[in-house]
Design an enzyme around this catalytic site. Structure first.
Site, PDB file in Angstrom:
ATOM      1  N   HIS A   2       0.864  -1.173   0.000  1.00  0.00           N
ATOM      2  CA  HIS A   2       0.000   0.000   0.000  1.00  0.00           C
ATOM      3  C   HIS A   2       0.906   1.229   0.000  1.00  0.00           C
ATOM      4  CE1 HIS A   2      -2.597   3.099   1.654  1.00  0.00           C
ATOM      5  NE2 HIS A   2      -3.626   2.341   1.343  1.00  0.00           N
ATOM      6  N   ARG A  34      -1.357   7.410  -7.455  1.00  0.00           N
ATOM      7  CA  ARG A  34      -1.709   8.465  -6.499  1.00  0.00           C
ATOM      8  C   ARG A  34      -0.995   9.786  -6.795  1.00  0.00           C
ATOM      9  NH1 ARG A  34      -1.911   6.311  -1.275  1.00  0.00           N
ATOM     10  NH2 ARG A  34      -2.416   8.400  -0.638  1.00  0.00           N
ATOM     11  N   ASP A  92     -10.788   0.663  -3.846  1.00  0.00           N
ATOM     12  CA  ASP A  92     -10.784   0.685  -2.384  1.00  0.00           C
ATOM     13  C   ASP A  92     -12.216   0.658  -1.867  1.00  0.00           C
ATOM     14  OD1 ASP A  92      -8.126   0.632  -1.851  1.00  0.00           O
ATOM     15  OD2 ASP A  92      -7.916   2.740  -1.374  1.00  0.00           O
ATOM     16  N   SER A  96     -11.491   3.578   3.633  1.00  0.00           N
ATOM     17  CA  SER A  96     -11.563   4.973   4.074  1.00  0.00           C
ATOM     18  C   SER A  96     -10.871   5.900   3.085  1.00  0.00           C
ATOM     19  CB  SER A  96     -10.925   5.127   5.457  1.00  0.00           C
ATOM     20  OG  SER A  96      -9.544   4.843   5.395  1.00  0.00           O
TER      21      SER A  96
END
Length: 195
Positions: A2, A34, A92, A96
């Protein structure tokens, strides 16, 4: 693995490959889209070392900038001429989505929507990519990389996990392990936190 936004990027993965006997096939950094620098580094890792990478489909919200959208990242991967078998596309969903201020304080907490993969599929189809190329990135390839032997394909002995789309690529029905969860647009099974 991750991945976050740290300056070290994928350095630990490169060191793991260089300094140990861990095979490339067992490594899969996720969230490589990301930020653009991390994604460029991920492409180099795939090209130079044969490590597979995972692009995350997430809502295209402002708080996710400067992330590359999943469709853009997938297209960049394909345009780089890298092996399709080293690219997975996951989400995901249910995870969260924290938002932090400049000093690192949590200011908002969201939850990743389960429709991010469908939205990515629809975008790539609208951009002219064939379903036969898109679909394995989110079905057969992740199942193979994670060694989920009863997943990722429609075949005898496999779990009956199906998604049915209409002619406009909208979701019509969903089956998980042989049980309809959505049938003809009606939700049959609800999650723990759903009404």
């Amino acid at each position: 693995f991750h991945l976050g936004d740290g300056a070290r990027g994928l350095d630990f993965v490169r060191r793991l490959r260089r300094d140990t006997e861990v095979p490339a096939r067992t490594l899969m950094p996720t969230h490589v889209n990301r930020n653009p620098d991390l994604f460029d580094e991920a492409l180099r890792l795939v090209r130079e070392d044969g490590v597979g990478v995972d692009v995350t489909a997430f809502p295209d919200d402002e708080h996710l900038a400067p992330a590359l959208s999943a469709p853009d990242a997938v297209e960049r991967f394909w345009n780089a001429g890298l092996p399709d078998a080293l690219l997975t596309l996951t989400s995901d969903a249910g995870g969260s989505l924290p938002t932090f201020d400049a000093t690192g304080n949590l200011v908002k907490m969201g939850v990743a929507a389960p429709d991010a993969l469908l939205a990515t599929l629809q975008t790539l189809l609208r951009r002219g990519h064939p379903l036969e190329r898109i679909l394995p990135t989110m079905t057969a390839t992740p199942a193979a990389r994670l060694r989920l032997h009863a997943k990722g394909r429609i075949a005898a002995g496999y779990d009956a996990d199906l998604v049915v789309l209409d002619d406009d690529d909208a979701l019509v029905s969903t089956m998980a392990r042989g049980r309809w969860h959505v049938l003809d647009g009606q939700q049959i099974v609800r999650g723990t936190f759903e009404h």
